[in-house]
Design an enzyme around this catalytic site. Structure first.
Site, short mmCIF file in Angstrom:
data_model
loop_
_atom_site.label_atom_id
_atom_site.label_comp_id
_atom_site.label_asym_id
_atom_site.label_seq_id
_atom_site.Cartn_x
_atom_site.Cartn_y
_atom_site.Cartn_z
NE ARG A 171 -22.28 31.43 11.18
CZ ARG A 171 -21.79 32.41 10.43
NH1 ARG A 171 -22.52 32.91 9.44
NH2 ARG A 171 -20.59 32.90 10.64
CB CYS A 218 -19.01 28.45 16.95
SG CYS A 218 -17.52 29.35 16.50
#
EC number: 1.3.1.98
Length: 289
Positions: A171, A218
């Site tokens: 990420r 998320c």
């Protein structure tokens, strides 16, 4: 037959409510610069700025932001999937794909061509540039699986780099804040439309339990291989609500907008989760400002 115009659209500067550009549907009014080429982008970058992609993984303050907000259009929203034979070996290297290209539409084109490596990112409502900047992905794959070359515009000028030159990982891309991914070349594996679709179907099935309401995605990165959603669920926080923002009943790592939520509501939930778990969970979101 009338020839198609090749005139570049003018730089557009407007005051707009950013909520209309985010998947959460939250965000105040700011000055938005829509740029169509490198010259316009350079002009937009002469004062403090932020870059707005698909508006996912983003929570914008209720009062907006003081900086210019740059949106990529024009040549930055074009897709050239023609094979570049000078760069291709066994792999299939494309022409340039703009940072303003919507990722879902790009994946549909790749599936029809039977080109693999990015299908694991299906379902992410991002633009290519933002997805690359944060190395967006799922457990089935991430953006850096399919990158050959990146064009990055910095305050000092344009850089063309390979993924090997960046410290990318889970990420994160290693690209500094304030640098803009304007175009990429994709590195793909020749496959078949059905094989690519099969992986997309698997990834879609894995997302069945995710909420369908407005959400930035998320909220927290998984700490040390443990699912952040499980930690939040185990703490009994599903359904926790502040104003019109709520931790989803379907998946505890998602905050949803019940209608009319504010950024301050979302921030209050994030703070409550961290206090309850007594751990500094790292955000998936970008918070503006």
């Amino acid at each position: 037959m009338t020839a198609l115009s090749t005139e570049v659209p003018a730089l557009k500067v407007e005051r707009l409510r950013l909520a209309r550009f985010t998947t959460l549907g939250v965000g105040g009014t700011s000055e938005v610069w829509t740029v169509h080429n490198h010259a316009q982008l350079a002009e937009a970058m002469r004062a403090p700025y932020r870059v707005l992609g698909g508006g996912s993984n983003l929570v914008v303050a209720d009062e907006g932001v003081p900086e210019r907000v740059i949106r990529l259009s024009g040549e930055f929203a074009q897709t050239d999937l023609t094979r570049d034979h000078a760069l291709s070996g066994e792999e299939y290297v494309t022409g340039w794909v703009g940072g303003g290209v919507p990722l879902p539409g790009l994946l549909r084109k790749l599936q029809k061509l039977g080109l693999s490596n990015l299908e694991g990112t299906v379902g992410i409502p991002a633009q290519v540039g933002g997805a690359v900047w944060m190395n967006a992905g799922t457990r089935f794959g991430e953006m850096f699986d399919g990158l050959h070359t990146l064009e990055i515009v910095t305050p000092q000028g344009v850089r063309v780099v390979s993924p090997a030159e960046l410290q990318w990982g889970y990420r994160q891309s290693g690209i500094p804040r304030g640098h803009i991914v304007t175009r990429v070349r994709l590195k793909l594996a020749p496959s078949t439309p059905q094989a690519v679709q099969d992986v997309m179907d698997q990834a879609d099935m894995a997302r069945k339990g995710q909420p369908k309401m407005r959400t930035p995605g998320c909220a927290f990165k998984n700490p040390g291989g443990i699912g952040a959603g499980k930690l939040i669920d185990d703490a009994g926080l599903k359904g926790y609500r502040v104003g019109n923002a709520m931790i989803s009943h379907e998946h505890a790592n998602f905050i949803v907008n019940l209608g009319g939520a504010r950024a301050e509501d979302v921030q209050a939930i994030l703070d409550h989760v961290r206090r309850t778990l007594n751990t500094p969970l790292e955000l998936e979101y970008e918070l503006w400002p």
